[in-house]
Scaffold this active site. Structure first.
Site, mmCIF file in Angstrom:
data_model
loop_
_atom_site.group_PDB
_atom_site.id
_atom_site.type_symbol
_atom_site.label_atom_id
_atom_site.label_comp_id
_atom_site.label_asym_id
_atom_site.label_seq_id
_atom_site.Cartn_x
_atom_site.Cartn_y
_atom_site.Cartn_z
ATOM 1 N N SER A 55 21.777 20.140 69.260
ATOM 2 C CA SER A 55 21.442 21.441 68.652
ATOM 3 C C SER A 55 21.375 22.509 69.738
ATOM 4 O O SER A 55 21.327 23.698 69.442
ATOM 5 C CB SER A 55 20.103 21.358 67.909
ATOM 6 O OG SER A 55 19.092 20.805 68.738
ATOM 7 N N GLU A 189 18.124 12.383 58.570
ATOM 8 C CA GLU A 189 18.149 13.850 58.415
ATOM 9 C C GLU A 189 18.545 14.242 56.993
ATOM 10 O O GLU A 189 19.587 13.804 56.484
ATOM 11 C CB GLU A 189 19.124 14.449 59.437
ATOM 12 C CG GLU A 189 19.227 15.971 59.343
ATOM 13 C CD GLU A 189 19.880 16.631 60.543
ATOM 14 O OE1 GLU A 189 20.216 15.924 61.529
ATOM 15 O OE2 GLU A 189 20.052 17.854 60.502
#
Ligand code: KIV
Length: 272
Positions: A55, A189
């Site tokens: 990320s 996730e």
């Protein structure tokens, strides 16, 4: 009386420590980290796992996805994070196309461990044979199922995964196969809370959720989202911890406590 301060004697948590936390029902706190200063702050707040996430493509580099992130980027940021911590366990993402085959995966995982200094690498998807191969060669692996950001172009968007019965059954089977292959940790996730709960119950390894409900063994969020400094819109499953905090340190501590006490995630951060 010796000359060592207690700080210099602090040892990083190990996989065994994380495993024991699951066994005694202690929730595991995890945040992403990309540099030494935040690493030290997170460590001081008691965060159990620092994830050097890809990320960083979005929050550090200003990219729109994680796909442009390379192994050099990951290794550089991993080394920065490792230098900043004392107690926290550190793991790093294997970036897009850095584990297309066994040889490439072994080379890149070794780079993250030897140059980056991390204790574990994370791979997206049910890469059973790769996980088995890396584990057999002494590389601790974290699996990652559900929404796979590196497959965003194939998935067609950031959508909840595992809502249909067949997809849920497949995810449960994949999680079990990953554990059998040697994965020591699993990230889930964006999956329905009930599915994540089922997976966490079936596995003996700790399951860390992000948008996966309150019944996982731990919770991970992107640091910049909880500090409300992300460029992109904060996802619904995350929370702005700066809102009720007078400092960054307090916001991080509040996240840690909320996870430990099972107060975060609330209903509003979960998917059905
Ligand atoms: O890169 C990252 O931040 C991650 C989390 C979303 C789990 O992999």
């Amino acid at each position: 009386m010796n000359n060592y301060s207690s700080a210099s004697l602090t040892k990083p948590l190990t996989i065994t420590d994380l495993q024991s936390m699951k066994q005694r029902g202690e929730k595991i706190s995890c945040l992403t980290a990309y540099d030494a200063s935040f690493s030290a702050l997170l460590d001081k707040a008691g965060i159990d796992i620092l994830l050097v996430g890809d990320s960083l493509g979005m929050v550090i580099q200003g990219q729109t996805t994680t796909i442009p992130v390379g192994i050099e980027d990951m290794t550089y940021h991993a080394a920065c994070v490792v230098r900043g911590r004392q107690r926290a366990f550190v793991m790093a993402d294997m970036p897009f196309m850095s584990y297309a085959d066994k040889e490439q995966a072994a080379d890149n995982a070794a780079r993250l461990m030897q140059t980056g200094g991390v204790q574990m690498v994370k791979l997206e998807g049910p890469k059973i044979e790769l996980v088995e191969f890396l584990s057999e060669n002494g590389i601790p692996v974290c699996g990652h199922l559900g929404l796979l950001p590196q497959s965003i172009n194939r998935l067609g968007g950031y959508k909840i995964q595992g809502r249909e019965r067949s997809a849920a059954d497949q995810m449960i089977a994949d999680a079990c196969r990953l554990e059998k292959a040697g994965a020591a940790l699993l990230v889930l996730e964006c999956v329905p809370a009930i599915l994540a709960e089922e997976i966490a119950r079936q596995l003996t390894i700790p399951v860390i959720g992000i948008g996966a409900g309150a019944d996982c063994d731990g919770q991970v969020l992107v640091l910049y989202d909880i500090l409300d400094i992300g460029i992109a819109k904060r996802p619904r499953f995350s929370k702005n911890f700066m809102q009720d905090a007078s400092s960054i340190e307090m916001a991080i501590k509040n996240f840690h406590e909320a996870v430990k006490q099972g107060v975060f995630p609330g209903e509003e951060h979960c998917f059905q």
